[in-house]
Design an enzyme around this catalytic site. Structure first.
Site, PDB file in Angstrom:
ATOM      1  N   LYS A  54       0.862  -1.176   0.000  1.00 41.82           N
ATOM      2  CA  LYS A  54       0.000   0.000   0.000  1.00 41.82           C
ATOM      3  C   LYS A  54       0.895   1.221   0.000  1.00 41.82           C
ATOM      4  CE  LYS A  54      -4.546   0.418   0.286  1.00 41.82           C
ATOM      5  NZ  LYS A  54      -5.482  -0.676  -0.056  1.00 41.82           N
TER       6      LYS A  54
HETATM    7  N1  GLU Z   1      -7.048  -0.303  -3.352  1.00 37.42           N
HETATM    8  C1  GLU Z   1      -7.750  -1.523  -3.646  1.00 37.42           C
HETATM    9  C2  GLU Z   1      -7.771  -2.432  -2.446  1.00 37.42           C
HETATM   10  O1  GLU Z   1      -7.644  -1.987  -1.339  1.00 37.42           O
HETATM   11  C3  GLU Z   1      -7.258  -2.187  -4.919  1.00 37.42           C
HETATM   12  C4  GLU Z   1      -5.830  -2.626  -4.908  1.00 37.42           C
HETATM   13  C5  GLU Z   1      -5.346  -3.105  -6.263  1.00 37.42           C
HETATM   14  O2  GLU Z   1      -6.142  -3.180  -7.173  1.00 37.42           O
HETATM   15  O3  GLU Z   1      -4.153  -3.389  -6.356  1.00 37.42           O
HETATM   16  O4  GLU Z   1      -8.007  -3.602  -2.553  1.00 37.42           O
END
Ligand code: GLU
Length: 418
Positions: free
Chosen positions: A107
């Site tokens: 993240k």
């Molecule tokens: N931000 C989204 C999540 O928390 C998508 C992450 C992604 O597609 O890599 O799952």
């Protein structure tokens, strides 16, 4: 690892410790699974439109590298902190593993209110942040995607910055891109559609008739709005929805298109005329068939969990329910929980499909994407439900233990280097 100290990281650790206990993971092996493998903190200087310079803190955390490159979104929000990003990266690990994707979790984020920047400032901030991340990301290293406060345009700027640096087009470096740059059909809608699909499956499991069911949605961003449309398409009535400014309640059902146009025009739900105003705390406690928290983490706590009046709690957000709330909900079997790492997994699954299409330069139709998405979600739903029933544990414990176990097995199989 005090560096990650944050209430959201504490929460992710508490959840992990319960799972580790349940799986009887030897104590000596737990820290290796728990702590992020590596993280980067950067100072992102932004030249403002007025000629001054402001420096924003930026982060990227990669939780584990045992199954492939890392994957996860980029968040722009004033509350972004290293510890919060680390917790979100950890949840991405369990989510990807539960879904059988060849990724570790990651993240990233910048501590900024994106609404306070002009479009030019947002572009410069995104490009500079990406530039700082260049040694840390890549299609075989770590693949960012949108999250709270970011969108397809953000991903387009990231892809362009990275590609310009490399000297050739690298679409596989981020997912959630515009279709014209190698984005995938169905990616934008995937998280909300997945929520809708799983709520439908939960209704079937519980014998609730979908047509005429009532839904309440906290958060009307990409996840909440598409979840609302998906539920409405299957006959549900969305009686309340909210954003940070508060919410709107209408027992007859909200006009979702009108609400979407209002939000697009005013950037907020405030003053929407299609219902009565309701605050976020009261909204969570409305009687309904399904409640979808699709905003921030830690919304349902030990304080309000006892007062929920939904039959299905579908976690569109990451970490909306605290461990204290979980303990209360464990004693309330009338509330069926679809835990976040399952419920919102549609987003990262479609991201995986986008990455595969980019690597192969071979693109799928929208129905191919959505059919495959539902197939993966179906498998994970069945496995989670079966595990919950067989082991007599909550749906969260079942989903997390499936995810953690896969990462644990991968680490064991690879061994410890050197
Ligand atoms: N931000 C989204 C999540 O928390 C998508 C992450 C992604 O597609 O890599 O799952």
């Amino acid at each position: 690892m005090d560096v990650y100290a944050h209430p959201t990281f504490d929460m992710a650790v508490r959840q992990f410790d319960l799972v580790a206990e349940h799986l009887e993971i030897p104590v000596a092996e737990r820290d290796r699974l728990k702590y992020p493998k590596r993280s980067l903190t950067v100072a992102v200087p932004l030249r403002r439109d007025d000629g001054t310079t402001t420096v924003f803190p930026g982060y990227r955390v990669q939780h584990h590298l045992s199954l492939g490159p890392t994957k996860g979104g980029i968040r722009y929000h004033p509350d972004v902190r290293l510890g919060e990003v680390a917790a979100l990266a950890m949840w991405m690990s369990w989510k990807c593993a539960l879904m059988g994707l060849p990724y570790g979790g990651a993240k990233g984020g910048v501590t900024v209110d994106p609404g306070s920047l002009s479009s030019g400032e947002l572009e410069r901030l995104t490009r500079r942040y990406t530039q700082e991340l260049i040694p840390f990301i890549g299609p075989q290293i770590d693949i960012p995607a949108p999250d709270l406060g970011t969108n397809e345009q953000t991903m387009a700027w990231m892809m362009d910055t990275y590609s310009t640096h490399m000297g050739h087009c690298v679409p596989g470096v981020v997912t959630g891109k515009p279709i014209v740059l190698g984005g995938s059909l169905g990616r934008r809608e995937a998280t909300g559609r997945g929520v809708g699909y799983l709520v439908g499956r939960a209704f079937e499991t519980l014998g609730i008739d979908q047509s005429g069911a009532t839904a309440v949605i906290q958060g009307f961003g990409n996840v909440g709005s598409h979840a609302a449309y998906s539920l409405a398409r299957h006959g549900a009535r969305v009686i309340a929805a909210s954003d940070v400014s508060g919410g709107t309640y209408n027992a007859a059902g909200l006009d979702l298109r009108a609400l979407e146009s209002h939000v697009a025009a005013h950037r907020t739900m405030a003053d929407f005329g299609g219902g009565e105003p309701i605050d976020n705390a009261a909204l969570l406690e409305l009687p309904c068939d399904v409640l979808v928290p699709a905003a921030m983490e830690r919304q349902i706590t030990g304080e309000n969990a006892g007062r929920l009046r939904c039959r299905v709690l579908a976690e569109g957000a990451n970490g909306p329910v605290t461990p204290d709330a979980d303990a209360i909900l464990a004693g309330r079997p009338e509330v069926f929980v679809i835990p976040d790492i399952l419920c919102n997994a549609g987003g990262v699954v479609a991201s995986y499909f986008e990455w595969v299409q980019d690597l192969q330069s071979f693109f799928w139709t929208e129905s191919e994407v959505t059919d495959r998405l539902f197939r993966l979600l179906e498998g994970a739903y069945q496995q989670t439900l079966l595990t919950a029933r067989k082991r007599n544990v909550t749906m969260r414990m079942a989903a997390m233990s499936l995810g953690v176990k896969r990462v644990w097995e991968a680490k064991r199989a690879r061994g410890l280097f050197p």
